[in-house]
Scaffold this motif. Structure first.
Motif, PDB file in Angstrom:
ATOM      1  N   ASP A  69      15.462  42.188  37.828  1.00  0.00           N
ATOM      2  CA  ASP A  69      15.284  43.635  37.845  1.00  0.00           C
ATOM      3  C   ASP A  69      16.427  44.442  37.220  1.00  0.00           C
ATOM      4  N   PRO A  70      17.679  44.000  37.362  1.00  0.00           N
ATOM      5  CA  PRO A  70      18.744  44.762  36.707  1.00  0.00           C
ATOM      6  C   PRO A  70      18.658  44.714  35.179  1.00  0.00           C
ATOM      7  N   LEU A  71      17.928  43.753  34.626  1.00  0.00           N
ATOM      8  CA  LEU A  71      17.837  43.648  33.168  1.00  0.00           C
ATOM      9  C   LEU A  71      16.742  44.567  32.637  1.00  0.00           C
ATOM     10  N   ARG A  72      17.010  45.212  31.544  1.00  0.00           N
ATOM     11  CA  ARG A  72      15.965  46.032  30.934  1.00  0.00           C
ATOM     12  C   ARG A  72      14.863  45.117  30.389  1.00  0.00           C
ATOM     13  N   HIS A  73      15.247  43.969  29.874  1.00  0.00           N
ATOM     14  CA  HIS A  73      14.270  43.040  29.304  1.00  0.00           C
ATOM     15  C   HIS A  73      14.342  41.671  29.970  1.00  0.00           C
ATOM     16  N   ARG A  74      13.388  41.400  30.855  1.00  0.00           N
ATOM     17  CA  ARG A  74      13.396  40.101  31.524  1.00  0.00           C
ATOM     18  C   ARG A  74      13.130  38.967  30.533  1.00  0.00           C
ATOM     19  N   ALA A  75      12.477  39.289  29.429  1.00  0.00           N
ATOM     20  CA  ALA A  75      12.149  38.267  28.428  1.00  0.00           C
ATOM     21  C   ALA A  75      13.405  37.621  27.858  1.00  0.00           C
ATOM     22  N   LEU A  76      14.508  38.360  27.946  1.00  0.00           N
ATOM     23  CA  LEU A  76      15.781  37.847  27.449  1.00  0.00           C
ATOM     24  C   LEU A  76      16.111  36.476  28.044  1.00  0.00           C
ATOM     25  N   SER A 127       6.189  38.099  29.888  1.00  0.00           N
ATOM     26  CA  SER A 127       7.245  39.114  29.823  1.00  0.00           C
ATOM     27  C   SER A 127       7.290  39.849  28.481  1.00  0.00           C
ATOM     28  N   LEU A 128       6.872  39.211  27.405  1.00  0.00           N
ATOM     29  CA  LEU A 128       6.983  39.855  26.087  1.00  0.00           C
ATOM     30  C   LEU A 128       5.877  40.871  25.777  1.00  0.00           C
ATOM     31  N   PRO A 129       4.599  40.470  25.837  1.00  0.00           N
ATOM     32  CA  PRO A 129       3.552  41.409  25.421  1.00  0.00           C
ATOM     33  C   PRO A 129       3.372  42.571  26.404  1.00  0.00           C
ATOM     34  N   ALA A 157      11.808  44.382  23.897  1.00  0.00           N
ATOM     35  CA  ALA A 157      12.312  43.023  24.092  1.00  0.00           C
ATOM     36  C   ALA A 157      12.253  42.193  22.810  1.00  0.00           C
ATOM     37  N   HIS A 158      11.312  42.514  21.931  1.00  0.00           N
ATOM     38  CA  HIS A 158      11.195  41.758  20.681  1.00  0.00           C
ATOM     39  C   HIS A 158      12.476  41.823  19.858  1.00  0.00           C
ATOM     40  N   GLN A 159      13.263  42.892  20.099  1.00  0.00           N
ATOM     41  CA  GLN A 159      14.523  43.025  19.358  1.00  0.00           C
ATOM     42  C   GLN A 159      15.583  42.045  19.865  1.00  0.00           C
ATOM     43  N   CYS A 160      15.271  41.349  20.950  1.00  0.00           N
ATOM     44  CA  CYS A 160      16.224  40.380  21.503  1.00  0.00           C
ATOM     45  C   CYS A 160      15.881  38.944  21.077  1.00  0.00           C
ATOM     46  N   ALA A 161      14.969  38.822  20.126  1.00  0.00           N
ATOM     47  CA  ALA A 161      14.442  37.498  19.781  1.00  0.00           C
ATOM     48  C   ALA A 161      15.506  36.532  19.258  1.00  0.00           C
ATOM     49  N   ASP A 162      16.586  37.072  18.684  1.00  0.00           N
ATOM     50  CA  ASP A 162      17.551  36.172  18.057  1.00  0.00           C
ATOM     51  C   ASP A 162      18.834  35.977  18.850  1.00  0.00           C
ATOM     52  N   VAL A 163      18.794  36.276  20.119  1.00  0.00           N
ATOM     53  CA  VAL A 163      19.998  36.113  20.929  1.00  0.00           C
ATOM     54  C   VAL A 163      20.312  34.624  21.104  1.00  0.00           C
TER      55      VAL A 163
END
Ligand code: SF4
Lengths: 470, 198
Positions: free
Chosen positions: B124-131, A225-227, B96-102
């Motif tokens: 899908d509703p999330l802009r960043h699934r990595a969150l 998901s990240l890269p 998504a990298h900007q969410c690293a410290d949540v």
């Protein structure tokens, strides 16, 4: 190359470790048993799982095409690779096209099979294994000793040393929680820095084009998901027809593998995330040949749960590194033989043929039967050592002739009773190195049977009952 | 590549699979779960998570605001505004990298599975699934009526036609890779709280 017997003997020299290894895997096996017992329809689920595999693999071209079309419609780029060389080349080309120099990789037995990491490293790409066990193995410069628990042979003190050297943890640290935390911090940096993620695939659904990946740590999930670039690599046999079938396989997989009701994360990916490029590399590497072999095709049904390793009395006591093939244990044996009968000729003999593997296999592969059949092939191909061949020939001779057999039996009964033990328990007699001969019975089975039949009406008189042999 | 493709597909056509190769008709419901809610909760607890039943969203809000996790969390990203405001807007971040410290993420789950404690999260509703995997802690909010007995009934309810990514999440991230000692919090969330509303 050292034989399994030799490597196993070396493993067993470290008695405490060997005992721990045996116990740890048995503990996992017991967890599996409890989980299996808690599912009311377990046996029927196994039957269905096999039936789905049977159907899917008999119609694989159709399902691969369906999967490919659906995955492509979602925006994934699908590649096919015949062998490791082609697989590795495709992966490298894709990485280069995006200028990716650091890869966050999740566990994949296929990439082990293809030697992907070494290949990429040789070509200037840094590959970081992100599954904790895989990372331990990678830092230690070893290969996995188990397909689900790759570092099961390494003790926590050794992990402490490896981490001290590579991650700068305190010397002497051996607490699993603190070591895991250190790995989390170290790998989080890698995840955030990686330009690409690579992972294996547990299931690929033809109906939707979904790629399904199971992990407990959440590493594959961060990696895909990240890269901005994600590559999924899979064997052709991973394709299943319908979404519904996931309900069967996922219920079996984690319960069989680690005795969990399901893994912590089960990701379903249908194409890349927005802004990402997703590639799927579908690899044959001998799978089509396995499927063409009448007595052995079921080996391709394997979902890599590892249950047959955990239950195997030989695997548990000899460790994964005693098998020369990249996949150890019972399933490793029946896969290795397709690769190179001569090279791996000792693997079918690393088995007691107890059948425990077959009994636990979630897709009901006839593993131990295949192992016997492979012994057959080894003998037919003339790869059996001279000593074993001679012994077998003698035995065949005796078994074919009743008189000779009787005479042999008589001689052995008389002779072995009077000979001193060292004649048998010496270094030259392979079988006697770690075994004693059983006590010789006074008379042959034939004689006992005759006596037994005569006194059928009064069993206790025949003496059979007292010896517990009736 | 096309040559390889054709070659592989041709080879696969020549298989030796014997016996009945028709697609099986099957249904294996996980029978015998008498109390779905109890089972769901106890499995989640057995895999290191927490599960609470609350009457409504207001009650959910109270549970969250009183929880240690919320008090300890500095960066909170909430996608369920009815239960918590949050102070971090992941949707406004381009990467998504900007969410690293949540520290804490709160999202809705579509259903819960009683046999294994898994919650289905449509990302899908999330802009960043990595969150979902970057966040140190996770709170999943599901409706009481969305607990199903088993995976078979779960998949029967999930619509894949437009889905891009979905996840079953069962408890927190974990590993036992060091001597089979269970450690909670490998790469993903160190804690997962499932709030069942209604
Ligand atoms: S052969 Fe069966 S038990 Fe062994 S790893 Fe494969 S699926 Fe699991």
């Amino acid at each position: 190359m050292k034989s399994h017997a030799r490597l196993a003997a070396a493993f067993l020299k470290q008695e405490k470790r060997a005992h721990w290894h045996d116990q740890a895997l048995w503990y996992v096996r017991e967890k599996r048993d409890r989980m299996a017992a808690s599912v009311p329809d377990w046996e029927a689920l196994r039957e269905t799982a096999q039936a789905i595999k049977r159907h899917a693999l008999a119609n694989l071209p159709r399902y691969l095409e369906e999967f490919e079309q659906n995955a492509a419609a979602r925006g994934a780029i699908v590649h096919y690779a015949l062998d490791p060389a082609e697989h590795n080349r495709i992966v490298l080309e894709v990485l280069k096209s995006k200028n990716a120099r650091l890869v966050a990789k999740s566990k994949s037995m296929l990439s082990e099979e293809c030697g992907l990491n070494e290949f990429l490293e040789r070509n200037g790409v840094e590959v970081v294994e992100t599954d904790l066990a895989e990372r331990i193995i990678q830092l230690a410069g070893e290969r996995p000793s188990h397909i689900v628990l790759p570092s099961i042979h390494i003790r926590k003190e050794e992990v402490g040393e490896i981490f001290h050297e590579h991650l700068g943890t305190e010397k002497g640290e051996s607490d699993p929680t603190r070591l895991t935390r250190a790995a989390r911090t170290h790998l989080r940096e890698k995840f955030l820095a990686a330009q690409a993620g690579i992972s294996g695939v547990n299931f690929a659904v033809a109906e939707t084009g979904a790629v399904v990946i199971c992990t407990n740590e959440g590493n594959a999930d961060l990696g895909n998901s990240l890269p901005d670039l994600y590559i999924a690599v899979m064997g052709v046999e991973k394709v299943i027809p319908k979404t519904k079938d996931l309900g069967v396989f996922l219920r079996l997989l984690s319960r069989s593998a680690t005795g969990q009701p399901i893994s912590a994360y089960t990701s379903h990916l249908l194409g890349p995330r927005p802004g990402q490029e997703m590639h799927i590399v579908i690899v044959d590497n001998g799978r089509s040949e396995i499927l063409q072999r009448e007595r052995f095709y079921k080996a391709a049904f394997c979902i890599r749960c590892g249950a047959c390793l955990n239950t195997c009395p030989v695997y548990r006591r000899s460790g994964g590194h005693s098998y020369n093939y990249v996949i150890p244990g019972p399933i490793g044996t029946i896969l290795a033989m397709h690769r190179d009968l001569k090279k791996y000729k000792d693997m079918p003999y690393a088995s007691t043929l107890c059948g425990s593997c077959t009994a636990v296999c979630p897709v009901k592969i006839d593993i131990h039967r295949q192992i016997v059949l492979w012994r057959n092939e080894v003998v037919e191909a003339g790869h059996l050592g001279r000593a074993k061949s001679a012994a077998l020939k003698t035995a065949t001779l005796g078994m074919k002739r009743t008189r000779l057999f009787r005479l042999g039996g008589w001689t052995v009964r008389k002779l072995l009773r009077s000979l001193p033990p060292f004649v048998f328990n010496n270094r030259l007699t392979i079988w006697g190195r770690s075994r004693d001969l059983p006590k010789m019975p006074a008379q042959s089975f034939r004689a006992e049977y005759r006596a037994h039949s005569k006194s059928k009406t009064n069993l206790s008189e025949s003496g059979l009952n007292r010896e517990g042999r009736s | 590549m096309t040559d390889t493709r054709r070659l592989i597909l041709d080879r696969l056509r020549k298989h030796a699979i014997a016996g009945d190769t028709s697609y099986p008709a099957y249904s294996h419901p996980h029978a015998g779960i008498s109390d779905l809610r109890r089972s769901f909760q106890s499995v989640i607890e057995s895999v290191g998570g927490e599960c609470r039943y609350v009457a409504d969203l207001e009650a959910a809000r109270k549970v969250i605001s009183g929880s240690e996790i919320l008090t300890a969390a500095k960066t909170i990203c909430s996608h369920v505004k009815e239960v918590a405001e949050g102070n971090f807007d992941a949707e406004a971040k381009s990467d998504a990298h900007q969410c690293a410290d949540v520290d804490l993420t709160i999202v809705r789950g579509a259903l819960g599975v009683a046999e294994n404690g898994a919650v289905w999260v449509n990302a899908d509703p999330l802009r960043h699934r990595a969150l979902l995997f970057l966040s140190e802690n996770l709170i999943l909010v599901i409706e009481g009526r969305d607990i199903v007995p088993d995976m078979e009934s779960a998949y029967a309810r999930i619509d894949f036609t437009r889905l891009r990514s979905g996840y079953f999440i069962s408890g927190p991230s974990k590993t036992a890779d060091i001597e089979q000692c269970l450690v909670i919090g490998a790469h993903g969330a160190k804690s997962v709280l499932v709030l069942v509303v209604g």
